[in-house]
Design an enzyme around this catalytic site. Structure first.
Site, PDB file in Angstrom:
ATOM      1  N   LEU A   1       0.842  -1.194   0.000  1.00 19.56           N
ATOM      2  CA  LEU A   1       0.000   0.000   0.000  1.00 19.56           C
ATOM      3  C   LEU A   1       0.875   1.241   0.000  1.00 19.56           C
ATOM      4  O   LEU A   1       1.908   1.288   0.679  1.00 19.56           O
ATOM      5  CB  LEU A   1      -0.883   0.056   1.243  1.00 19.56           C
TER       6      LEU A   1
ATOM      7  N   ASN B   1       3.611  -8.296   6.262  1.00 18.78           N
ATOM      8  CA  ASN B   1       4.210  -7.683   7.460  1.00 18.78           C
ATOM      9  C   ASN B   1       3.362  -6.562   8.039  1.00 18.78           C
ATOM     10  O   ASN B   1       3.806  -5.805   8.884  1.00 18.78           O
ATOM     11  CB  ASN B   1       5.600  -7.128   7.114  1.00 18.78           C
ATOM     12  N   GLU B   2       2.107  -6.458   7.577  1.00 15.11           N
ATOM     13  CA  GLU B   2       1.321  -5.272   7.954  1.00 15.11           C
ATOM     14  C   GLU B   2       1.057  -5.141   9.449  1.00 15.11           C
ATOM     15  O   GLU B   2       0.857  -4.044   9.946  1.00 15.11           O
ATOM     16  CB  GLU B   2      -0.002  -5.182   7.181  1.00 15.11           C
TER      17      GLU B   2
ATOM     18  N   GLY C   1       1.248  -5.519   0.676  1.00 12.99           N
ATOM     19  CA  GLY C   1       0.375  -5.469  -0.507  1.00 12.99           C
ATOM     20  C   GLY C   1       1.018  -6.115  -1.731  1.00 12.99           C
ATOM     21  O   GLY C   1       0.318  -6.643  -2.608  1.00 12.99           O
TER      22      GLY C   1
HETATM   23  C1  LIG Z   1      -8.267   2.996   4.281  1.00 11.53           C
HETATM   24  C2  LIG Z   1      -7.333   1.930   3.882  1.00 11.53           C
HETATM   25  C3  LIG Z   1      -7.444   0.790   4.816  1.00 11.53           C
HETATM   26  C4  LIG Z   1      -6.447  -0.250   4.469  1.00 11.53           C
HETATM   27  C5  LIG Z   1      -6.769  -1.510   5.170  1.00 11.53           C
HETATM   28  C6  LIG Z   1      -5.812  -2.556   4.715  1.00 11.53           C
HETATM   29  C7  LIG Z   1      -6.241  -3.899   5.079  1.00 11.53           C
HETATM   30  C8  LIG Z   1      -5.209  -4.912   4.695  1.00 11.53           C
HETATM   31  C9  LIG Z   1      -4.981  -5.083   3.234  1.00 11.53           C
HETATM   32  C10 LIG Z   1      -3.843  -4.833   2.709  1.00 11.53           C
HETATM   33  C11 LIG Z   1      -2.743  -4.435   3.556  1.00 11.53           C
HETATM   34  C12 LIG Z   1      -1.602  -4.056   3.027  1.00 11.53           C
HETATM   35  C13 LIG Z   1      -0.568  -3.500   3.942  1.00 11.53           C
HETATM   36  C14 LIG Z   1       0.503  -2.746   3.231  1.00 11.53           C
HETATM   37  O1  LIG Z   1       0.782  -2.959   2.095  1.00 11.53           O
HETATM   38  S1  LIG Z   1       1.244  -1.557   4.156  1.00 11.53           S
HETATM   39  C15 LIG Z   1       2.729  -1.210   3.285  1.00 11.53           C
HETATM   40  C16 LIG Z   1       3.763  -2.111   3.810  1.00 11.53           C
HETATM   41  N1  LIG Z   1       4.964  -1.910   3.072  1.00 11.53           N
HETATM   42  C17 LIG Z   1       6.137  -2.015   3.648  1.00 11.53           C
HETATM   43  O2  LIG Z   1       6.271  -2.295   4.809  1.00 11.53           O
HETATM   44  C18 LIG Z   1       7.304  -1.720   2.757  1.00 11.53           C
HETATM   45  C19 LIG Z   1       8.084  -0.589   3.299  1.00 11.53           C
HETATM   46  N2  LIG Z   1       9.178  -0.302   2.398  1.00 11.53           N
HETATM   47  C20 LIG Z   1      10.321  -1.011   2.362  1.00 11.53           C
HETATM   48  O3  LIG Z   1      10.520  -1.982   3.044  1.00 11.53           O
HETATM   49  C21 LIG Z   1      11.360  -0.527   1.421  1.00 11.53           C
HETATM   50  O4  LIG Z   1      11.048   0.772   1.026  1.00 11.53           O
HETATM   51  C22 LIG Z   1      11.511  -1.399   0.155  1.00 11.53           C
HETATM   52  C23 LIG Z   1      10.189  -1.645  -0.569  1.00 11.53           C
HETATM   53  C24 LIG Z   1      12.159  -2.752   0.530  1.00 11.53           C
HETATM   54  C25 LIG Z   1      12.472  -0.679  -0.845  1.00 11.53           C
HETATM   55  O5  LIG Z   1      13.667  -0.381  -0.175  1.00 11.53           O
HETATM   56  P1  LIG Z   1      14.670   0.701  -0.821  1.00 11.53           P
HETATM   57  O6  LIG Z   1      14.894   0.374  -2.255  1.00 11.53           O
HETATM   58  O7  LIG Z   1      15.845   0.762   0.077  1.00 11.53           O
HETATM   59  O8  LIG Z   1      13.862   2.058  -0.814  1.00 11.53           O
HETATM   60  P2  LIG Z   1      13.577   3.047   0.414  1.00 11.53           P
HETATM   61  O9  LIG Z   1      13.248   2.279   1.632  1.00 11.53           O
HETATM   62  O10 LIG Z   1      14.688   4.046   0.500  1.00 11.53           O
HETATM   63  O11 LIG Z   1      12.234   3.750  -0.080  1.00 11.53           O
HETATM   64  C26 LIG Z   1      12.246   4.705  -1.162  1.00 11.53           C
HETATM   65  C27 LIG Z   1      11.194   5.746  -0.862  1.00 11.53           C
HETATM   66  O12 LIG Z   1       9.898   5.116  -0.864  1.00 11.53           O
HETATM   67  C28 LIG Z   1       9.227   5.388   0.386  1.00 11.53           C
HETATM   68  N3  LIG Z   1       8.365   4.240   0.723  1.00 11.53           N
HETATM   69  C29 LIG Z   1       8.755   3.003   1.032  1.00 11.53           C
HETATM   70  N4  LIG Z   1       7.680   2.189   1.212  1.00 11.53           N
HETATM   71  C30 LIG Z   1       6.594   2.957   1.018  1.00 11.53           C
HETATM   72  C31 LIG Z   1       5.185   2.697   1.054  1.00 11.53           C
HETATM   73  N5  LIG Z   1       4.686   1.480   1.311  1.00 11.53           N
HETATM   74  N6  LIG Z   1       4.355   3.724   0.800  1.00 11.53           N
HETATM   75  C32 LIG Z   1       4.829   4.962   0.520  1.00 11.53           C
HETATM   76  N7  LIG Z   1       6.167   5.275   0.463  1.00 11.53           N
HETATM   77  C33 LIG Z   1       7.021   4.270   0.703  1.00 11.53           C
HETATM   78  C34 LIG Z   1      10.358   5.585   1.358  1.00 11.53           C
HETATM   79  O13 LIG Z   1       9.911   6.305   2.462  1.00 11.53           O
HETATM   80  C35 LIG Z   1      11.350   6.363   0.505  1.00 11.53           C
HETATM   81  O14 LIG Z   1      10.889   7.690   0.420  1.00 11.53           O
HETATM   82  P3  LIG Z   1      11.919   8.910   0.415  1.00 11.53           P
HETATM   83  O15 LIG Z   1      12.841   8.672  -0.739  1.00 11.53           O
HETATM   84  O16 LIG Z   1      11.073  10.120   0.260  1.00 11.53           O
HETATM   85  O17 LIG Z   1      12.629   8.838   1.720  1.00 11.53           O
END
Ligand SMILES: CCCCCCCC/C=C\C=C\CC(=O)SCCNC(=O)CCNC(=O)[C@H](O)C(C)(C)COP(=O)(O)OP(=O)(O)OC[C@H]1O[C@@H](n2cnc3c(N)ncnc32)[C@H](O)[C@@H]1OP(=O)(O)O
Length: 361
Positions: free
Chosen positions: A109, A178-179, A154
């Site tokens: 997400l 991991n949510e 997601g």
């Molecule tokens: C109303 C809505 C209700 C919703 C109910 C949901 C019910 C359940 C259903 C689905 C649930 C889904 C849950 C999710 O999907 S929650 C998201 C979980 N995601 C994560 O935990 C991933 C987090 N990110 C990472 O681990 C890393 O970023 C990775 C993907 C491994 C990439 O690593 P790397 O290449 O080192 O890049 P950076 O970490 O430096 O990230 C680059 C920039 O992107 C930003 N970022 C990272 N993840 C997210 C994200 N999920 N959303 C938005 N932005 C994200 C990060 O902050 C960096 O930003 P910046 O360059 O500005 O610092």
């Protein structure tokens, strides 16, 4: 007033779904990379690149929402549209889902779509997420995930809704739901999908701990079907696809999503004259209970968006004609009725209203 403005918001969105696609060009067609083979043209949108191969009936769909393929509302919407387009084209029987962004399959997400946004936006976003899951999980196409990068939350949901998963052998490419660690509770349809894939005890542990599995462990627990060197992910996914598509009809269409993911009879794909049903209708027939879950789960969030606040019976009776209230409405056929947005919206409103009304004896 909150009700009226909420309804206007939802109506506008439903009438003009493309309005959600800020800065998007849909349906663009250009020659495929490498010169393109026989009739190979690629199409897609700003965030989803589709490379179709008509000869094999397989399309490669690449997520490209740099840097990390976060599932923004735009990406979710474009994915649904692209899949729908391929499902409606009888040329295609399989889709390989992969990433166009280096090192990340999909970061899950887009947290910026949830944090600090108003309830209407959250409702719209959540609806789009469920739409993608329904579209992939119930797809009549064979879906193979070629996971060429990190695949948390997601991203893992998308992979789980495919028929087969091939993961690149890189310890940095972890996969899992991991949510919990982010304070997001997996809905029960997601928990069930996990259980279907890796079993009850493993899911219980992995969901509660928010585990992200490195490739070897993901293979061991059954979360992925193959782990291969990074440069072989695409070719292995194509070989897997060939294996799945080699199963002759009708077996191939009657086992799989229909057989395993539905309690409905397995003959819902075609009408009495043998014509293929539109995918949304087929999905609803195959999986009525999912449609039902969908709205049961959806209504608190959507109610917040559509109705402004939890509606009282008095308020609902004031806004709905008596005949609507006299007859229970089938909750849940709503979001799959995308062919008629206005009708769908009315049904949604009614279904929501019923969800809040006391049960009749
Ligand atoms: C109303 C809505 C209700 C919703 C109910 C949901 C019910 C359940 C259903 C689905 C649930 C889904 C849950 C999710 O999907 S929650 C998201 C979980 N995601 C994560 O935990 C991933 C987090 N990110 C990472 O681990 C890393 O970023 C990775 C993907 C491994 C990439 O690593 P790397 O290449 O080192 O890049 P950076 O970490 O430096 O990230 C680059 C920039 O992107 C930003 N970022 C990272 N993840 C997210 C994200 N999920 N959303 C938005 N932005 C994200 C990060 O902050 C960096 O930003 P910046 O360059 O500005 O610092």
């Amino acid at each position: 007033m909150a009700l009226a403005s909420g309804v206007r918001f939802a109506e506008r969105a439903l009438l003009r779904p493309w309005a959600l696609l800020r800065g998007t060009t849909l349906g663009r067609t250009e020659p495929a990379a490498g010169g393109g083979g026989d009739g190979a043209r690629r199409f897609g949108s700003q965030r989803v690149l589709v490379e179709p191969d008509a000869a094999s009936g397989v399309a490669v769909m690449k997520l490209r929402n740099p840097p990390i393929n976060a599932l923004s509302l735009e990406l979710l919407t474009e994915l649904v549209i692209s899949l729908e387009k391929l499902e409606n084209d009888k040329t295609f029987r399989g889709v390989i889902l992969t990433s166009d962004c280096p090192r990340v399959f999909c970061a899950g997400l887009d947290l910026t779509e949830i944090c600090g946004r108003n309830p209407a936006h959250c409702a719209e976003y959540w609806k789009a997420m469920q739409e993608l899951w329904l579209r992939t999980y119930l797809s009549s196409l064979v879906l193979v995930a070629a996971i060429n990068g990190a695949c948390p939350a997601g991203g893992c949901i998308i992979a789980l809704s495919c028929d087969c998963r091939v993961l690149a052998d890189n310890p940095k490419y972890r996969i899992g739901l991991n949510e919990t660690l982010l304070g997001i509770i997996a809905p029960f349809w997601l928990k069930d999908t996990y259980v279907n894939t890796i079993g009850h005890r493993a899911s219980e542990q992995a969901l509660q701990l928010g585990s992200l599995f490195p490739p070897a462990e993901a293979l061991q627990v059954g979360l992925v079907d193959q782990v291969v060197p990074e440069d072989q992910v695409q070719s292995t996914a194509l070989s897997e696809m060939a294996r799945w598509l080699a199963v002759p009809e009708p077996g191939s269409s009657q086992v799989g999503p229909i057989f395993f993911r539905s309690r409905a009879p397995a003959d819902q794909e075609h009408d009495a004259k043998g014509h293929r049903r539109p995918p949304a209708e087929a999905a609803r027939r195959r999986h009525p209970e999912l449609c039902q879950l969908r709205l049961q789960r959806l209504h608190p969030e959507v109610a917040a968006g559509v109705l402004g606040e939890a509606p009282t019976e008095e308020r609902l009776r004031a806004v709905l004609p008596a005949r609507v209230l006299a007859k229970p409405i089938l909750v849940g056929t709503v979001a799959l009725e995308d062919s008629s947005p206005v009708f769908a919206h009315l049904k949604l409103l009614r279904a929501l209203c019923f969800a809040h009304l006391p049960r009749r004896p």
